[in-house]
Scaffold this motif. Sequence first.
Motif, short mmCIF file in Angstrom:
data_model
loop_
_atom_site.label_atom_id
_atom_site.label_comp_id
_atom_site.label_asym_id
_atom_site.label_seq_id
_atom_site.Cartn_x
_atom_site.Cartn_y
_atom_site.Cartn_z
N LYS A 109 -0.42 -73.45 126.56
CA LYS A 109 0.07 -72.36 127.42
C LYS A 109 -0.17 -71.00 126.77
CE LYS A 109 4.26 -73.99 127.52
NZ LYS A 109 4.00 -75.19 126.69
N SER A 110 0.18 -70.90 125.48
CA SER A 110 -0.02 -69.61 124.79
C SER A 110 -1.50 -69.27 124.71
CB SER A 110 0.57 -69.65 123.38
OG SER A 110 1.96 -69.77 123.46
N GLU A 111 -2.33 -70.27 124.43
CA GLU A 111 -3.78 -70.04 124.37
C GLU A 111 -4.28 -69.50 125.70
OE1 GLU A 111 -5.07 -73.61 121.23
OE2 GLU A 111 -5.40 -73.87 123.38
N ILE A 166 -1.67 -84.00 124.73
CA ILE A 166 -2.02 -85.40 124.50
C ILE A 166 -0.77 -86.12 123.99
CG2 ILE A 166 -3.48 -86.98 123.16
CD1 ILE A 166 -5.03 -85.17 125.13
#
Length: 203
Positions: A20-22, A144
């Motif tokens: 999410k941050s990426e 994952i």
Amino acid sequence: MTPGPEGRIEVITGVMFSGKSEELMRRVRRAIIARRAVQVFKSHLDDRYSGIRNVSSHDGKQIDAWPVSSSTEVAEKVDDDAGVVAVDEAQFLDRGIVDVANALADRGKRVIIAGTDMDFRGEPFGPIGPLLAIAERIDKLHAICVVCGDRASRNQRLLDGEPAAAEGPTIQVGGAESYEARCRACHVVPSAADAQAELLVKG
Ligand code: ADP
Ligand code: ZN
């Protein structure tokens, strides 16, 4: 006030470690390339990256993520000329962020919000559910599953390497040492596991 053409809400959600941050930073970098005025906020509770996190674009421009402790603080710190307002770790913020996001989008700002949608028990986390309801765009990312390798959607809190009890606080900031990404089948819901054990004992 007439909303600008970019006024909208985008929510990036999903389990921890799903990127999410990426993704938020990717959108921020691209907005900077598009020469938009960008402001990034994140909950002050997340100091895992030693306080303020820098975002830099390829043309060398840098932008800081301001730590905030409430939705009011976000509203107060947004500049009038900001075209893009990004908020990371929004699950830790109060419900007021829903109205703040709506008001900013109504003022023509592109609001990008990232946050995990479930707590460690698998229940809706803070304001993220309502934010999903009012967003124009939602991306639910997956990590994952560290147990089986399938797509993970749930946060498993660990205590001494074992699934933590349901009674713990909902907000407990941590990284890989205290949380694992797991799929539905591998996620242990503490209270359900206890009830199951009780049933087995009673026969
Ligand atoms: P989030 O903001 O969703 O917590 P981040 O953007 O901070 O996620 O981190 C995503 C990165 O975490 C991935 O690119 C990967 O390198 C790393 N990672 C660690 N554990 C996992 C996992 N179980 N599944 C996927 N990525 C993982
Ligand atoms: Zn699994």
